[in-house]
Design a protein around this motif. Sequence first.
Motif: not given
Length: 329
Positions: A40-50
Amino acid sequence: MNLVLKRALPLLLSLIIAILFSSVNYLKNVDPLPSWKEGMNKKAILLFVEKVTREGSNDYVEPEDRIAVFDNDGTLWPEQPLVEGIFLLKTVKAMVAKDPSLKNKEPFKAVMEKDTGFFEKNNHKGILQLAVAAYGNKTEGTFEKDITTFLKSEKHPKFNVPYTELGYQPMLELMAFLKGKGFETWICSGGNVEFIRAFSDDMYGIPVQQVIGSTLKMDFKKVDGKHTLWRDTVIQSFNDKEEKPVNICYHIGKVPVFIAGNERSGGDIAMLTYSDERKGPSFQLLINHNDAAREFSYQEKDNASLQAAAANGWNVISIKDDWKIVFKK
């Protein structure tokens, strides 16, 4: 043109185009955070930056407003032991060796007698007195030389490598990823600003002008016939807790879109809150030190940082569960 070559040319061109498209697709699929476990945390970072970097997105942030701020100790490298604390103690002991009368004066006396109670009782006051005495009354050039010598000669007691080899690999990847997406990366730490500037560029790729830290008052005056910056014995700013947002405002002039700190003393709660309450999208990251085998495991006595994270929906990073590796091998 040779008939065989003429017939083969369209095939060769098609092959070259296919290779180029394949390379582009490959680059698009390269994992920018390979040291992070899927979750969840890695996904959250990638989605936010995108979403904040994609034009047309409702959360799009203009490049000039993409400010990312990181604490240093416990966020970008270990704080067990506190690296600058080791430097401070060595500096104090060298001062006492040069002037033995200091061993009967506080806070030098407490250091030489290993009186931890003195510093616990005085909270930050005793440490600040020590830092002022050790860092003041010298030229900026002398201080910088002392720091450089220390960093080149000292090794971490647990990992037996120079401190500058202990940047958290997942965080190095994160900073590189953000910079590649147009973010300007800053450090905002309670540590002495000159101490951090001595390694920030080489270690993190963060230039000295993008480092915020604690400072002593300095004067520009003549010393031995030459103008120099002279370090006074007055604290100009102790960059901790509520002082961090203040100095971010002074030095950057913009509220961070992305911000990262860690739990230990509650020192990063204020700056994470500052980012969280900005107008527009923002991301708050708090590192939880819970991996005794690969790094260290410790918690705040009052659990203030983790409680603030839970109350505000900040992203808590577990070293044990979110990072494949801690340090680059």
